[in-house]
Design an enzyme around this catalytic site. Structure first.
Site, PDB file in Angstrom:
ATOM      1  N   GLN A 189       1.912 -11.238   5.353  1.00 56.60           N
ATOM      2  CA  GLN A 189       2.262  -9.821   5.262  1.00 56.60           C
ATOM      3  C   GLN A 189       1.670  -9.279   3.953  1.00 56.60           C
ATOM      4  OE1 GLN A 189       3.735  -8.203   7.643  1.00 56.60           O
ATOM      5  NE2 GLN A 189       4.762  -9.744   8.872  1.00 56.60           N
ATOM      6  N   TYR A 218       4.813 -15.812  17.928  1.00 54.10           N
ATOM      7  CA  TYR A 218       3.958 -15.225  16.863  1.00 54.10           C
ATOM      8  C   TYR A 218       4.593 -15.432  15.478  1.00 54.10           C
ATOM      9  CZ  TYR A 218       2.906 -12.397  21.090  1.00 54.10           C
ATOM     10  OH  TYR A 218       2.649 -11.955  22.359  1.00 54.10           O
ATOM     11  N   ASN A 223       7.479 -16.822   8.057  1.00 54.41           N
ATOM     12  CA  ASN A 223       7.958 -15.747   7.185  1.00 54.41           C
ATOM     13  C   ASN A 223       9.373 -15.289   7.543  1.00 54.41           C
ATOM     14  OD1 ASN A 223       7.730 -13.427   5.379  1.00 54.41           O
ATOM     15  ND2 ASN A 223       7.338 -12.209   7.213  1.00 54.41           N
ATOM     16  N   GLU A 239       3.547 -20.293  17.728  1.00 55.40           N
ATOM     17  CA  GLU A 239       2.451 -19.524  17.136  1.00 55.40           C
ATOM     18  C   GLU A 239       1.146 -20.176  17.573  1.00 55.40           C
ATOM     19  OE1 GLU A 239       1.537 -17.139  14.497  1.00 55.40           O
ATOM     20  OE2 GLU A 239      -0.411 -18.090  14.792  1.00 55.40           O
ATOM     21  N   ASP A 299       6.661 -10.761  16.861  1.00 55.01           N
ATOM     22  CA  ASP A 299       5.941  -9.985  15.844  1.00 55.01           C
ATOM     23  C   ASP A 299       4.451 -10.148  16.155  1.00 55.01           C
ATOM     24  OD1 ASP A 299       4.979  -8.783  13.568  1.00 55.01           O
ATOM     25  OD2 ASP A 299       5.615 -10.368  12.190  1.00 55.01           O
ATOM     26  N   CYS A 324       3.115  -3.860  14.400  1.00 54.52           N
ATOM     27  CA  CYS A 324       2.230  -3.174  13.439  1.00 54.52           C
ATOM     28  C   CYS A 324       1.410  -2.102  14.146  1.00 54.52           C
ATOM     29  CB  CYS A 324       1.338  -4.193  12.722  1.00 54.52           C
ATOM     30  SG  CYS A 324       0.406  -5.230  13.854  1.00 54.52           S
ATOM     31  N   GLU A 357       4.517   0.148  10.178  1.00 55.28           N
ATOM     32  CA  GLU A 357       5.119  -0.983  10.902  1.00 55.28           C
ATOM     33  C   GLU A 357       6.477  -0.514  11.442  1.00 55.28           C
ATOM     34  OE1 GLU A 357       3.542  -4.211   9.985  1.00 55.28           O
ATOM     35  OE2 GLU A 357       4.989  -5.604  10.855  1.00 55.28           O
TER      36      GLU A 357
HETATM   37  C1  LIG Z   1       1.517  -9.889  12.859  1.00 61.14           C
HETATM   38  S1  LIG Z   1       1.320 -11.629  12.638  1.00 61.14           S
HETATM   39  C2  LIG Z   1       2.986 -12.086  12.336  1.00 61.14           C
HETATM   40  C3  LIG Z   1       3.220 -13.426  11.729  1.00 61.14           C
HETATM   41  C4  LIG Z   1       4.615 -13.691  11.148  1.00 61.14           C
HETATM   42  N1  LIG Z   1       5.672 -13.186  11.972  1.00 61.14           N
HETATM   43  C5  LIG Z   1       4.721 -13.124   9.744  1.00 61.14           C
HETATM   44  O1  LIG Z   1       5.608 -12.291   9.503  1.00 61.14           O
HETATM   45  O2  LIG Z   1       3.958 -13.535   8.858  1.00 61.14           O
HETATM   46  C6  LIG Z   1       0.967 -12.135  14.264  1.00 61.14           C
HETATM   47  C7  LIG Z   1       0.802 -13.617  14.465  1.00 61.14           C
HETATM   48  O3  LIG Z   1       0.548 -13.852  15.857  1.00 61.14           O
HETATM   49  C8  LIG Z   1      -0.366 -14.926  15.989  1.00 61.14           C
HETATM   50  N2  LIG Z   1      -0.962 -14.783  17.328  1.00 61.14           N
HETATM   51  C9  LIG Z   1      -2.009 -14.029  17.722  1.00 61.14           C
HETATM   52  N3  LIG Z   1      -2.183 -14.130  19.044  1.00 61.14           N
HETATM   53  C10 LIG Z   1      -1.229 -14.962  19.525  1.00 61.14           C
HETATM   54  C11 LIG Z   1      -0.877 -15.451  20.814  1.00 61.14           C
HETATM   55  N4  LIG Z   1      -1.558 -15.092  21.901  1.00 61.14           N
HETATM   56  N5  LIG Z   1       0.175 -16.267  20.914  1.00 61.14           N
HETATM   57  C12 LIG Z   1       0.888 -16.649  19.839  1.00 61.14           C
HETATM   58  N6  LIG Z   1       0.602 -16.231  18.572  1.00 61.14           N
HETATM   59  C13 LIG Z   1      -0.433 -15.389  18.424  1.00 61.14           C
HETATM   60  C14 LIG Z   1      -1.304 -14.760  14.810  1.00 61.14           C
HETATM   61  O4  LIG Z   1      -1.919 -15.983  14.499  1.00 61.14           O
HETATM   62  C15 LIG Z   1      -0.348 -14.257  13.717  1.00 61.14           C
HETATM   63  O5  LIG Z   1       0.153 -15.319  12.963  1.00 61.14           O
END
Ligand SMILES: C[S@@+](CC[C@H](N)C(=O)[O-])C[C@H]1O[C@@H](n2cnc3c(N)ncnc32)[C@H](O)[C@@H]1O
Length: 366
Positions: A189, A218, A223, A239, A299, A324, A357
């Site tokens: 973040q 995700y 975090n 994830e 997320d 986001c 967000e």
């Molecule tokens: C907006 S970030 C949020 C991460 C975490 N919640 C944080 O607060 O740091 C979105 C996350 O989704 C993961 N991601 C992207 N596509 C995905 C998928 N199809 N399935 C699972 N995770 C995925 C990315 O690697 C990333 O870590």
């Protein structure tokens, strides 16, 4: 906040409003778009709030400088940026001083990424259009000593790390401090103060009963997972990124938490696993039937939750959705018509831009 590059630098698009005015505009758009009158508003600091940033490097007869894209998408030379963390501000100046007279570090350098934490640790990633060799590594080691920052050199297919490719972040959530190992790759973040308030907002607005379990999609490096684990009996967090799951597993040990299992599964793979359509070696030590998932937390990236995974979310009584991208959030809420909004919040992670967000707590309508 005032900046010499307001109106020229394409990064801060809302430059002609005060912080309060831009927030007001963003919040009223969200209220209108989602048809809500009462939402929680979590503000950002008005300067020095971004703890990671990337700049281009511009070379000309006068030497080198940082550059951003102008509104016209041309390189705009800059020598400071007021939205980045105090440590990035300091490192920007020191790094340029050091690199400008150092042919090996300067030659074919085209971008710099800074990753910092509230514990004042940093990684500076120098990105090149050339091969990096031992002479580069020697110079990077000297830079490490004078900048007190980890240095990473990247060029196509090459990554040289001096000294570490991770830093530590600390977040205090309702008085309890969590320590995170953060890798140079993998999602983080950008605005840690707003991040802290986002996590607290979620905890404040869910009231799981004893023995409730949480399923997270995700999850990144954990975090939200780590502080949320205190509210639940057991947590399963998933994830897609290998690097993030590696950090998450280290973070769970760093914080001596024993009720979370992290598994590398995309959202789509998780649905297949839960439906017993596919077996995953990665789940060999986990019995999904042992969980009593009362809450699901998502997320997702800007694309939101895909249609099939959104359908999957409907199996759970309570959905916590951090987004986001209000556009995909709106689309997904339309797919989740069987749920009522218990609480809605805007988190201003990206001040001076039109991005915002959102957080939504949903409960199935009985
Ligand atoms: C907006 S970030 C949020 C991460 C975490 N919640 C944080 O607060 O740091 C979105 C996350 O989704 C993961 N991601 C992207 N596509 C995905 C998928 N199809 N399935 C699972 N995770 C995925 C990315 O690697 C990333 O870590």
């Amino acid at each position: 906040m005032n900046c010499n590059y307001f109106g020229k630098c394409g990064s801060c698009t809302l430059h002609d409003y005060t912080y309060e005015e831009q927030l007001e505009k963003k919040v009223s758009l969200i209220k209108k778009d989602f048809g809500l009158s009462d939402i929680d508003i979590i503000k950002s600091e008005s300067k020095n709030f971004r703890y990671r940033a990337e700049f281009r490097i511009y070379h000309d007869d006068s030497g080198i400088s940082y550059a951003m894209n102008s509104f016209e998408k041309r390189a705009l030379k800059i020598d400071e940026c007021h939205i980045v963390s105090p440590l990035i501000s300091t490192l920007m100046i020191k790094l340029l001083e050091l690199v400008k007279d150092n042919h090996i570090l300067k030659h074919k350098l085209f971008a710099v990424e800074f990753l910092t934490s509230t514990t004042d640790e940093a990684i500076i990633t120098l990105i090149y259009h050339k091969k990096l060799d031992d002479s580069w590594k020697e110079e990077a080691k000297k830079a490490l000593l004078s900048l007190h920052s980890n240095i990473i050199g990247r060029s196509r297919g090459i990554k040289i790390v001096v000294d570490k490719d991770y830093i530590h972040e600390k977040l205090t959530i309702f008085g309890k401090t969590y320590k995170y190992k953060v890798l140079d790759t993998g999602f983080t973040q950008p605005n840690p103060k707003v991040n802290q308030k986002m996590i607290e907002w979620v905890i404040k607005n869910i009231n799981p009963l004893p023995n409730s379990n949480l399923l997270e999609l995700y999850c990144g490096l954990g975090n939200f997972t780590l502080p949320l684990s205190k509210e639940f009996d057991k947590v399963l967090a998933t994830e897609v990124s290998k690097a993030s799951i590696k950090s998450a597993n280290e973070n769970v040990m760093l914080n001596k938490i024993d009720n979370i299992k992290f598994v590398r599964l995309s959202a789509q793979e998780l649905v297949e696993a839960m439906d017993k359509k596919r077996e995953f070696n990665r789940l060999k030590d986990i019995n999904l039937d042992d969980y009593n998932f009362t809450h699901v937390f998502v997320d997702p990236p800007r694309a939101g939750v895909d249609e099939k995974s959104c359908e999957f979310l409907k199996r759970f009584e309570n959905i916590i959705y951090i987004s986001c991208n209000p556009k995909t959030l709106k689309r997904d809420l339309e797919r989740l018509k069987e749920y009522e909004i218990v609480r809605f919040a805007t988190f201003d992670q990206f001040a001076y831009t039109s991005h915002i967000e959102c957080g939504v707590i949903l409960r199935r309508i009985s």
